[in-house]
Design an enzyme around this catalytic site. Structure first.
Site, short mmCIF file in Angstrom:
data_model
loop_
_atom_site.label_atom_id
_atom_site.label_comp_id
_atom_site.label_asym_id
_atom_site.label_seq_id
_atom_site.Cartn_x
_atom_site.Cartn_y
_atom_site.Cartn_z
N SER A 96 0.85 -1.19 0.00
CA SER A 96 0.00 0.00 0.00
C SER A 96 0.89 1.24 0.00
O SER A 96 2.03 1.19 0.47
CB SER A 96 -0.87 0.03 1.26
OG SER A 96 -1.51 1.28 1.39
N TYR A 113 -1.93 -0.58 10.43
CA TYR A 113 -1.99 -0.89 9.00
C TYR A 113 -0.71 -0.44 8.28
O TYR A 113 -0.11 -1.20 7.53
CB TYR A 113 -3.20 -0.19 8.39
CG TYR A 113 -3.42 -0.47 6.92
CD1 TYR A 113 -3.97 -1.68 6.50
CD2 TYR A 113 -3.08 0.46 5.94
CE1 TYR A 113 -4.18 -1.95 5.16
CE2 TYR A 113 -3.30 0.20 4.59
CZ TYR A 113 -3.84 -1.01 4.20
OH TYR A 113 -4.05 -1.27 2.86
N1 LIG Z 1 -8.84 -0.32 -1.23
C1 LIG Z 1 -7.75 0.40 -1.10
O1 LIG Z 1 -7.77 1.62 -1.23
C2 LIG Z 1 -6.41 -0.27 -0.83
C3 LIG Z 1 -5.26 0.52 -0.86
C4 LIG Z 1 -4.03 -0.07 -0.63
C5 LIG Z 1 -3.93 -1.42 -0.39
N2 LIG Z 1 -5.06 -2.18 -0.36
C6 LIG Z 1 -4.90 -3.61 -0.10
O2 LIG Z 1 -5.46 -4.36 -1.17
C7 LIG Z 1 -5.98 -5.59 -0.69
C8 LIG Z 1 -7.45 -5.74 -1.11
O3 LIG Z 1 -8.17 -4.63 -0.63
P1 LIG Z 1 -9.72 -4.35 -0.96
O4 LIG Z 1 -9.86 -2.87 -0.95
O5 LIG Z 1 -10.15 -5.15 -2.14
O6 LIG Z 1 -10.36 -4.91 0.40
P2 LIG Z 1 -11.78 -5.52 0.76
O7 LIG Z 1 -11.97 -5.24 2.21
O8 LIG Z 1 -12.83 -5.09 -0.20
O9 LIG Z 1 -11.52 -7.09 0.54
C9 LIG Z 1 -10.66 -7.80 1.37
C10 LIG Z 1 -11.07 -9.28 1.35
O10 LIG Z 1 -10.17 -10.00 2.20
C11 LIG Z 1 -10.92 -10.93 2.96
N3 LIG Z 1 -10.21 -11.27 4.20
C12 LIG Z 1 -10.04 -10.49 5.31
N4 LIG Z 1 -9.37 -11.18 6.26
C13 LIG Z 1 -9.11 -12.40 5.75
C14 LIG Z 1 -8.46 -13.56 6.25
N5 LIG Z 1 -7.95 -13.61 7.50
N6 LIG Z 1 -8.34 -14.66 5.45
C15 LIG Z 1 -8.86 -14.63 4.20
N7 LIG Z 1 -9.52 -13.58 3.67
C16 LIG Z 1 -9.63 -12.46 4.44
C17 LIG Z 1 -12.24 -10.20 3.25
O11 LIG Z 1 -13.27 -11.11 3.61
C18 LIG Z 1 -12.50 -9.50 1.91
O12 LIG Z 1 -13.26 -10.30 1.02
C19 LIG Z 1 -5.78 -5.56 0.83
O13 LIG Z 1 -4.59 -6.24 1.16
C20 LIG Z 1 -5.63 -4.08 1.13
O14 LIG Z 1 -4.90 -3.82 2.32
C21 LIG Z 1 -6.30 -1.64 -0.57
#
Ligand SMILES: NC(=O)c1ccc[n+]([C@@H]2O[C@H](COP(=O)([O-])OP(=O)(O)OC[C@H]3O[C@@H](n4cnc5c(N)ncnc54)[C@H](O)[C@@H]3O)[C@@H](O)[C@H]2O)c1
Length: 258
Positions: free
Chosen positions: A150, A163
């Protein structure tokens, strides 16, 4: 913009956190290009629905891969090993692994509890390590792993110390994995998104003041869409990136500079 990656056709991928958000879009993009996908999530209801939707989405796409749903809690090393074994049993090989599952807890530094810190590191960091270990055990040379870091790994976000530090660890772990798994011809990279339009960022999208403040820190002045992360992801997985490893690719509208 749709970019084809014919070299991905026939490969087998595991995507964690594929029940929604970016994980679901990664699974969709891979299946559309002929990759057999095992999507895994801790939320089985979400994952089953997503897998059914993705299969329906590709029903009429010639040569599309299948999408199979599975349950995994990425904190559980043995569960990740079982997930890798499931992919191999089902599709005969394992070429691609996306460590996408993650959580985004909020608390000021003085209020972060031990349980919250442990859970964040366990899901966001240990989850990546166990996923990479499980993947590498089945991959041959040419295998590719991508982790989700991230912009928060390099920029401080108030209230997000757990985070931010977990994602900094993911960035460096990516480099460590790339060095050691490079001995076996397995590449390991990461994507570092900025604000992307998913449920994870709903809190900022639903609060006009928070959104305006967030966008002040984005040179392109808008959130990214999950589809805008898909293209860089496919690049890192593809043969075009065959000499790229240990790289953390920012896909953040420039926000790491502000
Ligand atoms: N959305 C953003 O702006 C953003 C920015 C930077 C990084 N990220 C990273 O990208 C990745 C995806 O983010 P997103 O926005 O699609 O998130 P999201 O919250 O929409 O989806 C995350 C998914 O991970 C699953 N999950 C959570 N804990 C889990 C576990 N212990 N085992 C298995 N599955 C689990 C959840 O059920 C969910 O379906 C994450 O690692 C997040 O930190 C997101």
């Amino acid at each position: 913009m749709q970019v084809d990656h014919p070299d991905l056709r026939g490969k087998v991928a595991v995507v964690t956190g594929a029940g929604r958000g970016m994980g679901a879009r990664f699974a969709a993009a891979l299946a559309r290009r002929g990759v057999q996908v095992v999507g895994a999530d801790i939320d089985t209801e979400l994952m089953d629905r997503a897998a059914a939707d993705l299969r329906a989405e590709h029903r009429d796409v010639t040569g599309a891969g299948d999408v199979v749903g599975a349950r995994v809690d990425v904190r559980d090393k043995e569960a990740q090993e079982a997930l890798a074994a499931t992919a191999v049993e089902r599709f005969g090989r394992l070429d691609i692994w996306i460590n996408n599952a993650g959580v985004f807890p909020e608390a000021p530094v003085e209020e972060i509890s031990a349980a919250q810190m442990q859970a964040t590191l366990s899901i966001n960091v240990e989850g990546v390590l166990y996923g990479a270990q499980a993947a590498a055990a089945h991959m041959e040379a040419g295998g590719a792993i991508v982790n989700m870091a991230s912009v928060a790994a390099v920029r401080v976000r108030r209230g997000r110390a757990a985070y931010c530090s977990s994602k900094a660890a993911v960035s460096h772990l990516t480099e460590c994995l790339a060095v050691e798994l490079g001995d076996r011809g397995i590449r390991v990279n990461a994507i570092a998104p900025g604000f992307v339009d998913t449920e994870m960022t709903r809190w900022v999208q639903d609060d006009p003041a928070a959104l305006a403040k967030a966008l002040d820190n984005v040179p392109l002045h808008r959130l990214g869409s999950p589809e805008e992360i898909v293209g860089p992801m496919l690049f890192l997985l593809s043969d075009s990136a065959r000499y790229v490893t240990g790289h953390v690719l920012a896909v953040d509208g420039g926000s790491r500079h502000v």
